[in-house]
Design a protein around this motif. Sequence first.
Motif, mmCIF file in Angstrom:
data_model
loop_
_atom_site.group_PDB
_atom_site.id
_atom_site.type_symbol
_atom_site.label_atom_id
_atom_site.label_comp_id
_atom_site.label_asym_id
_atom_site.label_seq_id
_atom_site.Cartn_x
_atom_site.Cartn_y
_atom_site.Cartn_z
ATOM 1 N N GLU A 2 0.768 -1.071 -0.148
ATOM 2 C CA GLU A 2 -0.076 -0.035 -0.166
ATOM 3 C C GLU A 2 0.843 1.207 0.047
ATOM 4 O O GLU A 2 0.340 2.347 -0.604
ATOM 5 C CB GLU A 2 -0.870 0.081 1.208
ATOM 6 C CG GLU A 2 -1.949 -1.105 0.813
ATOM 7 C CD GLU A 2 -2.998 -1.128 2.294
ATOM 8 O OE1 GLU A 2 -2.318 -0.844 3.418
ATOM 9 O OE2 GLU A 2 -3.886 -1.931 2.153
ATOM 10 N N ALA A 3 1.888 1.119 0.707
ATOM 11 C CA ALA A 3 2.671 2.227 0.626
ATOM 12 C C ALA A 3 3.427 2.786 -0.931
ATOM 13 O O ALA A 3 3.860 3.814 -1.003
ATOM 14 C CB ALA A 3 4.175 2.003 1.442
ATOM 15 N N HIS A 4 3.656 1.637 -1.663
ATOM 16 C CA HIS A 4 3.912 1.796 -3.052
ATOM 17 C C HIS A 4 2.493 2.183 -3.955
ATOM 18 O O HIS A 4 3.037 2.224 -5.257
ATOM 19 C CB HIS A 4 4.744 0.714 -3.542
ATOM 20 C CG HIS A 4 6.094 0.714 -2.975
ATOM 21 N ND1 HIS A 4 7.072 1.625 -3.115
ATOM 22 C CD2 HIS A 4 6.814 -0.315 -2.264
ATOM 23 C CE1 HIS A 4 8.009 1.065 -2.499
ATOM 24 N NE2 HIS A 4 7.911 -0.150 -1.992
ATOM 25 N N GLY A 5 1.290 2.374 -3.396
ATOM 26 C CA GLY A 5 0.218 2.602 -3.969
ATOM 27 C C GLY A 5 -0.462 1.453 -4.664
ATOM 28 O O GLY A 5 -1.472 1.855 -5.422
ATOM 29 N N GLY A 6 -0.213 0.182 -4.250
ATOM 30 C CA GLY A 6 -0.727 -0.914 -4.646
ATOM 31 C C GLY A 6 -2.124 -1.122 -3.842
ATOM 32 O O GLY A 6 -2.275 -0.477 -2.540
ATOM 33 N N ARG A 7 -2.944 -1.855 -4.118
ATOM 34 C CA ARG A 7 -4.292 -2.449 -3.448
ATOM 35 C C ARG A 7 -4.186 -3.863 -3.402
ATOM 36 O O ARG A 7 -3.691 -4.609 -4.118
ATOM 37 C CB ARG A 7 -5.330 -1.911 -4.315
ATOM 38 C CG ARG A 7 -5.724 -0.372 -4.283
ATOM 39 C CD ARG A 7 -7.034 -0.097 -5.168
ATOM 40 N NE ARG A 7 -6.930 -0.273 -6.411
ATOM 41 C CZ ARG A 7 -7.898 -1.158 -7.408
ATOM 42 N NH1 ARG A 7 -8.775 -1.740 -6.680
ATOM 43 N NH2 ARG A 7 -7.640 -1.156 -8.407
ATOM 44 N N CYS A 8 -4.860 -4.318 -2.132
ATOM 45 C CA CYS A 8 -4.776 -5.711 -1.649
ATOM 46 C C CYS A 8 -5.984 -6.246 -1.937
ATOM 47 O O CYS A 8 -7.101 -5.581 -1.332
ATOM 48 C CB CYS A 8 -4.232 -5.799 -0.379
ATOM 49 S SG CYS A 8 -2.334 -5.283 -0.273
ATOM 50 N N HIS A 9 -6.270 -7.477 -2.396
ATOM 51 C CA HIS A 9 -7.304 -7.985 -2.433
ATOM 52 C C HIS A 9 -7.122 -9.555 -1.984
ATOM 53 O O HIS A 9 -6.304 -10.358 -2.354
ATOM 54 C CB HIS A 9 -7.948 -8.050 -3.978
ATOM 55 C CG HIS A 9 -9.240 -8.847 -4.208
ATOM 56 N ND1 HIS A 9 -10.220 -8.299 -4.111
ATOM 57 C CD2 HIS A 9 -9.634 -10.304 -4.418
ATOM 58 C CE1 HIS A 9 -11.266 -9.229 -4.417
ATOM 59 N NE2 HIS A 9 -10.748 -10.437 -4.572
ATOM 60 N N PHE A 10 -8.094 -9.769 -0.940
ATOM 61 C CA PHE A 10 -7.581 -11.014 -0.220
ATOM 62 C C PHE A 10 -8.389 -12.219 -0.486
ATOM 63 O O PHE A 10 -9.663 -12.095 -0.845
ATOM 64 C CB PHE A 10 -7.813 -10.790 1.487
ATOM 65 C CG PHE A 10 -6.946 -9.797 1.814
ATOM 66 C CD1 PHE A 10 -5.510 -9.831 1.917
ATOM 67 C CD2 PHE A 10 -7.455 -8.407 2.025
ATOM 68 C CE1 PHE A 10 -4.770 -9.093 2.379
ATOM 69 C CE2 PHE A 10 -6.530 -7.502 2.400
ATOM 70 C CZ PHE A 10 -5.112 -7.655 2.752
ATOM 71 N N VAL A 11 -7.724 -13.389 -0.559
ATOM 72 C CA VAL A 11 -8.724 -14.828 -0.563
ATOM 73 C C VAL A 11 -8.424 -15.564 0.555
ATOM 74 O O VAL A 11 -7.343 -15.601 1.330
ATOM 75 C CB VAL A 11 -8.235 -15.646 -1.821
ATOM 76 C CG1 VAL A 11 -8.484 -14.638 -3.227
ATOM 77 C CG2 VAL A 11 -6.715 -15.772 -1.921
ATOM 78 N N GLN A 12 -9.298 -16.651 0.974
ATOM 79 C CA GLN A 12 -9.037 -17.377 2.131
ATOM 80 C C GLN A 12 -8.263 -18.553 1.833
ATOM 81 O O GLN A 12 -7.553 -19.027 2.669
ATOM 82 C CB GLN A 12 -10.470 -17.479 2.671
ATOM 83 C CG GLN A 12 -11.292 -16.424 3.179
ATOM 84 C CD GLN A 12 -10.692 -15.828 4.278
ATOM 85 O OE1 GLN A 12 -10.145 -16.249 5.204
ATOM 86 N NE2 GLN A 12 -10.611 -14.460 4.298
#
Length: 361
Positions: free
Chosen positions: A122-132
């Motif tokens: 996130e600090a580099h501007g990315g977004r995180c999408h999680f899977v279980q």
Amino acid sequence: MKYCDRSTPRAWVDNAVRLIEADTQRSADTHLIRYPLPASWGVQLYLKDESTHITGSLKHRLARSLFLYAICNGWVTEGTTVVEASSGSTAVSEAYFAKLLGLDFVAVMPASTSPQKIELIEAHGGRCHFVQRPPDMYTEAARLAAECGGHFMDQFTHAERATDWRGNNNIAESIFEQMELEAHPVPDWIVVGAGTGGTSATIGRYIRYHHYPSKLAVVDPENSAFYGGYETADAGYQTGMPSRIEGIGRPRVEPSFIGQVVDRMIEVPDAASIATARLASRVIGRRVGGSTGTNLWGAFALIAEMISAGRSGSVVTLLCDGGDRYAGTYFDDAWVRAQGMNLTEPAAILEKFAATGIWSG
């Protein structure tokens, strides 16, 4: 006369390649650290310190190669949203290059990924999408990319083909150049883990292309499919289980893993990886990640084998990333206990090895 023209404006592509190459030009090569061993053993151990990349891990090299490969193939252009399936470090590095090029980046990762890595992405501007479920990363990343008209980078398929294994400043070329003035400049063994399989493929091919007698050992943590796939010669081998050692180990044998260039596989218990990471952190004076512990456990076993055979020589392995990313996991006693791991036995094996050069792991 009929014709079909799908060409895209080259100005953005030319500038994107220039930006990545300029970033490489500004970056010094990573260090090769001598790991202290008794001189009487006649064997030297070296750590290629990939934590000194600007994004802090070995995956910086992979991300750079993947972006160049995708851009030059015409898959990534101006405005493309880049999507990746990654447990952390590759996503950190890809987020960096996406930001450099002004592109949106989405990382699809297991919900268990360390908070420190999420923060770095996130600090580099990315977004995180999680899977279980970790095996769901691939299909979910492909779905997201299709949904937004973006590009699924797919490190697990493209890692081995995106890097020029003949040279061109790859990690293998760097290791052999830095070893030139050492007592044993051609390593007996190079020891690496497999996450995508790209690094082992690059090093294994480079060794053969340049006629080096060095052998390649790949270490694999618990629950990972690479060891089983290598042992059974089954490219479709799966465990369906996540690895607790981030950055290496996969629930399936990835397409980029080329077992034919690997001379030996070594299966390493997770408790051993963590105990070794903690030992190495004390020895070199700064924390290293769990995958570095896995690498060193395998390297120590091979060194003991050389000592037992009366052979002098050298072994090279990788310091993949820094340990500060794992302060809440591998260096947290409560987390280790919660995982049902006991570090006492591997710590005793390491202590005996350090004192005698004998391996009982």
